[in-house]
Structures are given as C-alpha cells and as structure tokens.
Design an enzyme around this catalytic site. Structure first.
Site: not given
Length: 622
Positions: A180, A182, A185, A266, A312, A519
């Site tokens: 798959p 999407g 990204s 966010h 996933e 991050y």
C-alpha cells in the site's frame, strides 16, 4: 509486459458494478510531487543572483529571501571553514535514469483488466519510479543518482473498498506482492519493494479520497483512507468539524498512512494520537476483510483495532475508517516564548504536564534548533529587526540570557475563548516561574505559516553536498536530558573523529504525563567517496543511544525495514512470535509488504543480512 494505452470508457465489471473513470482534468497526486525531493513541485529553495542569498519560492510567493539561512549553513552545517559558497551536487536528470522493464504476469493482468479501468493501471517509468521509495535520505540519494533496483512492476489506483478486495484476492491467487502506498512520505522504508523475485504491485490509495459521512451527534466521520491531510480537513470543515491530526507530513500524507504507522500530530497534547482518534476501520487481507463495530468503547476481549494500527501494510490494506472528530475551535492562539536554557524549558514543561490544564500544543527547540529556526525565517523589515535587537539587549543585560543557550518554544491553545483564556493564565504563570520571556503571537503565526518547510531545507542542503536525517523517540522525563546530552555529544564525536563536519539539534514535539517525544535532526557532509556509509553509521549510533535510555524505537515514524534490526531488543521474542503467527494466518503467501516491521527468521538467526545494511547503500555518489 508493458500495458497498452487505451481509450477509457464507462463499462461494467464482473460484479455488474459500473466502472467510472476519474474526470479527464483530474491529475493524480504522484504527478504533482517531486520525484527526487520533498513535496510540491512548485515549492523549493534556491539562491538569488547576484546576492547569493537563499530564497524560498511557493505557489503563493516567489523568491522570498531567507537572509540568515546561507550564513547559518556555511558556519554551522558546512563546518565553518571560511568558505563563502556552497558546493553543488545536483540530482541526475530524470531521463537519464535507467530501470529494468516490468516483469511479465499476463494472467494476473488479464484478471485485473476485467475489473479495473486502464487508467487505474500504470507501468510507465515515471509511475514506477515515483512509487519505489519514500522520502528518507537513503531514498532520496538513491533516486537522485538513479540507483533504483527494485521498482514495482505495476501501480494500481483503486477507487473503492470493493476494488481493493478484488485486487488483494487476485494478487493472492497469483502470488503477487502488494504494497500500500499513501502519500509516499514515509522515511523508514515501509513502502519500498525489496526484491525482484515476484511480481510487485504498489497500491496507490489516493483516489480513495472521499468523506463518506459525518455524524455531528456522535462526532464521528467515515472516511476513505487515501485522502490527503489538507483535503481531509477542508472537507470536514464543511460540516463544521475537524479531526485535529496535523503531522509534519500533513500536506503529503494520508489517513491510511497515519493509521498504518501509528502517526501523531502537532496538536496531540489536546486531541490525542491517531490511535485515540480511530474508532473502527475496514482492512482487506488475503484471507478476507476485517471489520470493527462502530461504538464509543468496547471491553469485549482484546482491542482488535490495535492489531492493524501500526502494521504498515504487512497484514492487509486499510480502506475506510471511522474517526473521531470535534467541532472547529472558535479560538486558536499560538505564542512564542524564550527560555534561558533547555533545562528551564523542560522544567516548565514537566510542571505543566503534572497539572490537568494542558495546552493544545507545546513545542520546545533546543539551542541549536532555535538558531536554525531564527536563521530560516524571512526578513520582516527594519522596524522588526530593530525591535528584535532591542529585545536581545534586554534579555542579555537585564535578564542575563546567554544566547548560545536560549531556547524557543511555541505553545498553542484551541477551544472556546473562555477555556483558552483560562488555560493561558494557568500555563503562562508556570512559564514565568521558569524564567520564560513572551514573544507574543508573532512567532506562533510564523510557525503556523512555515511549519511544513523544513524538508525543503533538507532538499536544498542535499543539493549542496550535505545529508540530513532524523531520529525520534518517546523517552521518560527521567531520561530526557541524559538522552539529549548523550546523543548530541556522541554524534558530534563520531564525525569529529573522522574529521568530518557534523551538526545536530533536537526539539520536543509531543508530551505525555510520563514522557515526551524527543526529535533529533542531524547533518553532515558527504565523505570523499560520496557514499552512504556515514549515514548508516550515524543512524545506527542514534538508534543504539535511544535503546540505551529505554526510549521507544519510534514515536511516530514507524519501523519499515530501517528499525527492524532493533525489534528483538525492543519487544520480547514472545510478541515477535505472536505477530509471525498472525501474519501466517492472515497472509499465508506473504504477499503483504514482506520483510517489514519484524525480522525474518533468517535475519534473526544471522543467515541473511538485514535490509538496513544492504539495500543499495554502497557508493551512492552524488
């Protein structure tokens, strides 16, 4: 086998259902996104002549200067060795890329053509290349040098749940791999074909982009999962609601991708992560379709949705989802604050999270990323620059701020005016007690306008002989500062020992009562041989440090194959076995995105190397 171009007409499939093509003016999303970089083809960074300044061009504004960015890159990212210009390392031209022709599988294609329109089946060079990789640095480097080994043989663009069911059934019948796709990204290798042994189909879900219904009483919406973030929010707004899920990839990622990778947005502090929003969904597996009941909560056995969330595409393809929504907030206010140090900011954040009044979003940049943030903002004119200089003098001489250690924070509040004002008073009091200085709403507005721009900076430095990568984790409050310090020191020392310039920064993007998402963004120059070995070493180093401090292997990027070598350390072997048995049951022929998420037995027993170590890594010359 090359597909023939055919004139599309409205016909019926074997079930008697009418097959309708998309309007002729429709342009598929993959044609509007850079094949060798991030995002919109109309948005990019470039240098201005004759000044040499870096500028950003967008669909709304042309050549907006970013006057502080080039000096920052030269000084901090490129090593600060006195050079005045950046080295050019351009991408290969698309026409110069060579890929193997698609494999032949005439019987499989014959059955597909009986159900799908010719416009839904693509095997041209552009479609295949743009569905080979995600957008990690490893992906982009290989694309930019034309090193594409395992392009999918066919791209299928379904329009409905029923078409996905037919596709999966047919693929299982002919032992065809299905992956798959999407928004593409993903940065951990989750969408990449990993061999050419079997015919491979990339299933582009982005034509399944409709909101099927919105229930204002129950505050839920049923949505096809191929819808992109901006389209999702725009269509929900017509009913006066929002989902409130806004990841960095928002513009170019889909609801299905968010569900498949356990995404986070966010505003997760207020609205939750994707698993908090998901009520139920349909998943097509090779052995049948899995459905969940729609309801407020169920305590009847295990929580079945968590079997699919984060899988996933390894168990099947999610097609439709019922998601929680909330009314569009009448008030949304975002503020900027400066802290004298990262420790001050973390202390304030922990105090806020220990109360029951939480902002919609709290984002804290460490000193290095704070400098990057200020360096990448556009000039706002002489008066603004004067005021900025005056504020710096005040903070330095009166408040004793050291601008080598200062940290920027963006804090947002959404809801009714009464609730926003109440939350602000409580949070601002805590910030003041931790030496924070308010910058007002201007930084919040700038963040809102520029929050999706960082990957475009990554593309620019990739054009100039540097690479950029990221690592993210969820870490406890106790280990937050130790992990942050250790990771930054280890990364810098690793490259210093090789005599290579390197730079690393970090921010806190999501918060919880028992920890935060930390991050990291790290940068280095390509080595003399222009190969990917330094990146592989850095990625392994950063992941090992995350594991050392008990961090999550990923907070929201997922596993793909990039994190598979650590999965046996991250979860117990018992859970690995449970997953293997589940996959054997739902996907007995292993057609669903193989070799992702967990190690194979051969990898686990060191009989074959991990994909992390071997997938087109060596001598990736720019």
């Amino acid at each position: 086998m090359q597909l023939k171009e055919e004139t599309t007409t409205t016909t019926t499939n074997g079930s008697g259902n009418e097959k309708k093509d998309f309007p002729k003016e429709f342009v598929d999303s993959y044609k509007q996104i850079k094949w060798n970089g991030w995002g919109d083809t109309r948005k990019f960074l470039h240098t201005l002549s004759p000044s040499g300044q870096i500028a950003i061009t967008t669909p709304k504004k042309s050549a907006e200067p970013l006057p502080g960015l080039k000096p920052f890159i030269l000084k901090e990212l490129a090593g600060g060795n006195g050079q005045s210009e950046l080295e050019d390392t351009p991408s290969i031209e698309f026409d110069n890329i060579q890929i193997d022709p698609p494999k032949s599988n005439p019987e499989f294609l014959k059955e597909l053509k009986a159900f799908f329109l010719s416009d839904q089946l693509k095997d041209d060079k552009f479609a295949r290349i743009t569905h080979t990789f995600g957008k990690s640095i490893r992906d982009l480097v290989r694309t930019r040098i034309g090193q594409i080994k395992y392009a999918p043989d066919l791209i299928v663009l379904p329009h409905s749940h029923e078409e996905v069911e037919k596709l999966v059934q047919t693929a299982n019948k002919f032992n065809v791999v299905i992956i798959p796709y999407g928004g593409g990204s993903n940065i951990v290798g989750a969408v990449e074909p990993i061999s050419n042994e079997r015919f491979t189909v990339s299933v582009d879900m982005r034509r399944m982009n409709k909101i099927l219904w919105v229930d204002r009483r129950e505050m839920t919406a049923c949505i096809q999962v191929g819808i992109l973030g901006p389209d999702l929010e725009r269509e929900l707004a017509k009913s006066g609601v929002s989902m409130g899920h806004d990841p960095d990839s928002f513009e170019f990622s889909t609801l299905g991708g968010w569900l498949a990778t356990c995404s986070s947005g966010h505003q997760s502090d207020k609205y939750g992560d994707i698993e908090d929003m998901a009520v139920s969904f349909k998943t097509v597996t090779p052995t049948g379709t899995l459905e969940l009941r729609n309801g407020a909560r169920a305590g009847a056995g295990i929580n079945y949705k968590h079997i699919i969330l984060g899988s996933e595409g390894t168990l099947g393809i999610i097609t439709e989802a019922i998601m929680k929504v909330h009314p569009l907030p009448p008030v949304a206010e975002y503020y900027g604050f400066l802290f004298p140090s990262f420790a001050h900011a973390v202390s304030a954040l922990e105090q806020i999270r220990s109360t029951d009044i939480i902002p919609t979003m709290i984002r804290i940049y460490d000193p290095d990323e704070t400098r990057l943030s200020f360096a990448s903002k556009p000039s706002k004119g002489a008066f603004t620059e004067f005021m900025s200089a005056a504020v710096k003098k005040y903070l330095h001489y009166i408040r004793s701020y050291d601008f080598n250690n200062v940290c920027l924070s963006i804090i947002g509040f959404e809801g009714s005016k009464k609730s926003v004002d109440f939350a602000k008073a409580h949070v601002f009091d805590i910030l003041a007690k931790n030496s924070a200085f308010s910058l007002g709403t201007s930084p919040g507005k700038t963040w809102g306008e520029k929050r999706y721009d960082l990957p475009y900076i990554r593309d620019f430095v990739l054009d100039h002989n540097m690479w950029v990568d990221v690592a993210e984790t969820t870490v406890s409050w106790a280990n937050l500062i130790p992990l942050w310090k250790d990771a930054k020191a280890a990364f810098k020392e690793h490259f210093r020992a090789q005599g290579v310039p390197a730079w690393i920064c970090a921010h806190i993007s999501h918060t919880y009562s028992n920890g935060v998402c930390l991050y990291f963004i790290f940068v280095s120059k390509q080595n003399a041989e222009k190969e990917m070995t330094p990146y592989i070493q850095a990625k392994r180093l950063m992941t090992d440090i995350v594991m050392k401090y008990g961090g999550a292997l990923s907070h929201h990027h997922g596993v793909g194959y990039e994190h598979v070598p650590w999965m046996n350390r991250y979860v117990s072997n018992g859970w690995i076995t449970v997953y293997r048995k589940l996959k054997e049951t739902l996907d007995p022929n292993n057609i669903c995105n193989p070799r992702k998420l967990i190690p194979t037995l051969q990898e686990e027993n060191h009989q074959t190397p991990y994909l992390f170590d071997v997938l087109n890594v060596k001598k990736a010359k720019l």
